[in-house]
Write an enzyme that holds these catalytic residues in place. Sequence first.
Site, short mmCIF file in Angstrom:
data_model
loop_
_atom_site.label_atom_id
_atom_site.label_comp_id
_atom_site.label_asym_id
_atom_site.label_seq_id
_atom_site.Cartn_x
_atom_site.Cartn_y
_atom_site.Cartn_z
N GLU A 96 0.83 -1.20 0.00
CA GLU A 96 0.00 0.00 0.00
C GLU A 96 0.87 1.25 0.00
O GLU A 96 1.92 1.29 0.63
CB GLU A 96 -0.91 0.00 1.23
CG GLU A 96 -1.88 -1.16 1.25
CD GLU A 96 -2.71 -1.21 2.52
OE1 GLU A 96 -2.59 -0.29 3.35
OE2 GLU A 96 -3.47 -2.17 2.69
N CYS A 109 3.34 8.42 1.39
CA CYS A 109 3.71 7.45 2.40
C CYS A 109 3.95 6.11 1.71
O CYS A 109 3.02 5.55 1.12
CB CYS A 109 2.62 7.34 3.46
SG CYS A 109 2.98 6.19 4.79
N CYS A 116 5.29 -7.12 7.91
CA CYS A 116 6.27 -6.59 8.86
C CYS A 116 6.51 -7.65 9.94
O CYS A 116 5.56 -8.32 10.36
CB CYS A 116 5.78 -5.30 9.50
SG CYS A 116 7.00 -4.50 10.59
N CYS A 120 3.94 -5.11 16.16
CA CYS A 120 3.32 -4.10 17.02
C CYS A 120 1.82 -4.36 17.15
O CYS A 120 1.13 -4.56 16.14
CB CYS A 120 3.58 -2.70 16.47
SG CYS A 120 5.34 -2.27 16.36
N CYS A 123 -0.89 -2.28 15.11
CA CYS A 123 -0.68 -2.09 13.67
C CYS A 123 -1.37 -3.16 12.86
O CYS A 123 -1.20 -4.35 13.11
CB CYS A 123 0.83 -2.10 13.39
SG CYS A 123 1.24 -1.94 11.64
N GLY A 167 5.82 -2.19 6.76
CA GLY A 167 7.17 -2.68 6.97
C GLY A 167 8.04 -1.79 7.83
O GLY A 167 7.73 -0.61 8.08
N SER A 200 11.09 6.26 9.02
CA SER A 200 10.55 5.98 10.35
C SER A 200 10.95 4.58 10.78
O SER A 200 10.88 3.63 10.01
CB SER A 200 9.02 6.11 10.33
OG SER A 200 8.48 5.76 11.59
N ASN A 298 -6.06 5.50 15.32
CA ASN A 298 -7.04 5.38 14.24
C ASN A 298 -7.78 4.05 14.42
O ASN A 298 -7.29 2.99 14.05
CB ASN A 298 -6.30 5.42 12.90
CG ASN A 298 -7.25 5.45 11.71
OD1 ASN A 298 -8.46 5.65 11.87
ND2 ASN A 298 -6.72 5.26 10.52
N CYS A 341 -2.16 1.73 7.67
CA CYS A 341 -1.35 0.77 6.92
C CYS A 341 -1.88 -0.64 7.07
O CYS A 341 -2.09 -1.12 8.17
CB CYS A 341 0.10 0.82 7.41
SG CYS A 341 0.87 2.39 7.11
#
Length: 353
Positions: A96, A109, A116, A120, A123, A167, A200, A298, A341
């Site tokens: 994405e 972005c 990933c 987390c 996420c 990722g 990041s 979010n 994401c």
Amino acid sequence: MAAEASKIDIKDLSRQQLAEWLQSRGQRPFRTDQILRWVYLHQSDRFEEMTNIGKPLRAALSAAFVNPRLQVENEASSKDGSRKFLFRLYDGRHIETVLIPEKDHFTLCISSQVGCRQGCRFCMTAKGGWIRNLSTGEIVSQVRDVKQHVDAMGDMPLTNIVFMGMGEPLDNYANVIQALEAITDGDWGLKFSSRRVTVSTAGIVPAMADLGRDTPVNLAVSLNATEDDTRSRLMPVNRRYPIADLIEACRRYPLPPRRKITFEYILMKGVNDSLKDARRLVKLLRPIKAKINLIPFNEHPGSEFLRPDPDRIAQFQETLADHHYTAMVRHSKGQDIGAACGQLRAKLEMDEG
């Protein structure tokens, strides 16, 4: 198709690798940048279009390389102007990329991996696990392809790039660094200013010093908690590289002049949004040139976390501001199209399942 599959994406080559390939065929050094300008600046997809290069060399390039675009599997537009692209890769996997409108420019972005491995808890991408790293060409293509789209629209320029998509960029270090060269080179590359490109990380401490040495782009650190118990529950990476080690790596980070490290702090109701957390954050970041992005969580279907109340968000921000920190509240854009994401990819996989 089999012949095409055996060829290399020319965007997977570094400038040095292309120069060596050309040298081995008796070509003069200036041909390297000449070809790369066609790929990145002129947005040429076919080697036959490279009219200031002789036909024999064009034929050799066509025999050895391809220069593909990413396949758009799905595209969603938000009422706030954000646009999410779901790209299908050569092996059927998906990534994405989100185009975000600002006041006078666009920010893009981009993703660095399919999935990933960091796990987390907040996420969406993490729920699908890690599948593979993106190649240099797949990373750069997100920027190259969307830039072509934005330039054709003619509304505002695309000026900012953030590695904040799917990722962990520092888990795919070599390909990310090579992609950054193509994105930021001012002669043959895509000519994005390093001041407007941000990588990041969740806090892969050993790779952070390398990043500061190898590229002058901006660093953002996903922090999200002020003490180890909470951060380890939210972000398993903290068990390997606890907060004290992460902060020390940030303190030692070789910042270019007048730059700051951005700390991303996702506010989650009842988890990390207390005023005690805010005061701890003030103390924690004291030795670092820092600015803080506060990101209200979010919410999405199936999430165990909630967005804090607006009053609490304001109080948290005020506490930081009272101690002279630049603290911006960054509200997620594209919420009506699932711009967090991994959401569009997860929906596709659910539909296909």
